[in-house]
Design a protein around this motif. Structure first.
Motif, short mmCIF file in Angstrom:
data_model
loop_
_atom_site.label_atom_id
_atom_site.label_comp_id
_atom_site.label_asym_id
_atom_site.label_seq_id
_atom_site.Cartn_x
_atom_site.Cartn_y
_atom_site.Cartn_z
N ALA A 1 0.83 -1.21 0.00
CA ALA A 1 0.00 0.00 0.00
C ALA A 1 0.87 1.26 0.00
CB ALA A 1 -0.96 0.01 1.19
N LEU A 2 2.00 1.21 0.68
CA LEU A 2 2.92 2.35 0.65
C LEU A 2 3.42 2.60 -0.77
CD1 LEU A 2 5.03 1.85 3.89
CD2 LEU A 2 3.79 3.92 3.27
N GLY A 3 3.74 1.53 -1.48
CA GLY A 3 4.20 1.68 -2.86
C GLY A 3 3.14 2.30 -3.75
N GLU B 1 -7.57 7.70 -3.32
CA GLU B 1 -7.89 6.32 -2.95
C GLU B 1 -7.33 5.90 -1.60
OE1 GLU B 1 -7.45 3.28 -6.02
OE2 GLU B 1 -7.12 4.91 -7.45
N TYR B 2 -6.28 6.58 -1.15
CA TYR B 2 -5.60 6.23 0.10
C TYR B 2 -5.41 7.48 0.95
CZ TYR B 2 -4.26 1.62 -1.64
OH TYR B 2 -4.28 0.33 -2.12
N ASN B 3 -5.41 7.30 2.26
CA ASN B 3 -5.07 8.38 3.18
C ASN B 3 -3.73 8.07 3.82
OD1 ASN B 3 -7.50 9.62 2.71
ND2 ASN B 3 -8.45 8.96 4.61
N LEU B 4 -3.00 9.11 4.14
CA LEU B 4 -1.76 9.01 4.90
C LEU B 4 -2.03 9.56 6.29
CD1 LEU B 4 1.36 8.65 5.22
CD2 LEU B 4 1.54 11.02 4.42
N LEU B 5 -1.72 8.79 7.31
CA LEU B 5 -1.86 9.25 8.69
C LEU B 5 -0.50 9.12 9.37
CD1 LEU B 5 -3.59 10.23 11.05
CD2 LEU B 5 -4.04 7.84 11.59
N THR C 1 1.06 5.54 8.49
CA THR C 1 0.12 4.53 8.01
C THR C 1 -0.55 5.02 6.74
OG1 THR C 1 -0.34 3.80 10.28
CG2 THR C 1 -1.95 3.19 8.59
N VAL C 2 -0.61 4.14 5.76
CA VAL C 2 -1.33 4.39 4.52
C VAL C 2 -2.50 3.41 4.53
CG1 VAL C 2 -1.24 4.17 2.01
CG2 VAL C 2 0.67 5.21 3.24
N ARG C 3 -3.71 3.94 4.30
CA ARG C 3 -4.91 3.11 4.40
C ARG C 3 -5.87 3.45 3.27
NH1 ARG C 3 -7.81 0.04 8.05
NH2 ARG C 3 -10.04 0.45 8.11
#
Length: 126
Positions: free
Chosen positions: A23-25, A63-67, A74-76
């Motif tokens: 998910a990070l990629g 599509e993804y959030n960075l927290l 965290t990428v979710r």
């Protein structure tokens, strides 16, 4: 966490991460990309987190959030927060979400982000 930064035959950048961190990629490649102003904003947030000027930082993507917290990044995927309604898996079944969420330490994330910035700034790789 292992990762590699590459360019495809068209010169587009790509970040590939080891299993468990996919998910990070995806986030680096598709959500962050080559937007250096966003990268600088994230570095500013990391500095504020490390100096205890803030508790967390969130960057919402398509599509993804960075927290970011003081310890972790965290990428979710947004899809993990959807209500499945009738399509929810049976009780003894789990959704496969290993490629939809990834976490790492804040220091490791900052080191990776520095590497990404160097990579996308390198004009020789084009």
């Amino acid at each position: 966490m292992d990762y590699d930064f590459t360019r495809d035959i068209y010169g587009d950048v790509c970040a590939e991460f080891s299993m468990g961190h996919e998910a990070l990629g995806y986030w680096v490649t598709h959500e962050l990309g080559t937007r250096q102003s966003s990268i600088q904003d994230i570095f500013s947030a990391i500095a504020q987190l490390q100096s205890h000027q803030r508790f967390e930082y969130e960057l919402e993507g398509a599509e993804y959030n960075l927290l970011l917290s003081r310890e972790n990044a965290t990428v979710r995927a947004h899809a993990l927060d959807s209500d499945y309604g009738e399509d929810e898996p049976e009780e003894d079944m789990d959704l496969y979400d290993q490629e939809s969420s990834s976490s790492c330490g804040l220091d490791d994330f900052a080191e990776m982000l520095n590497g990404w910035l160097r990579f996308i700034s390198d004009k020789k790789g084009r």
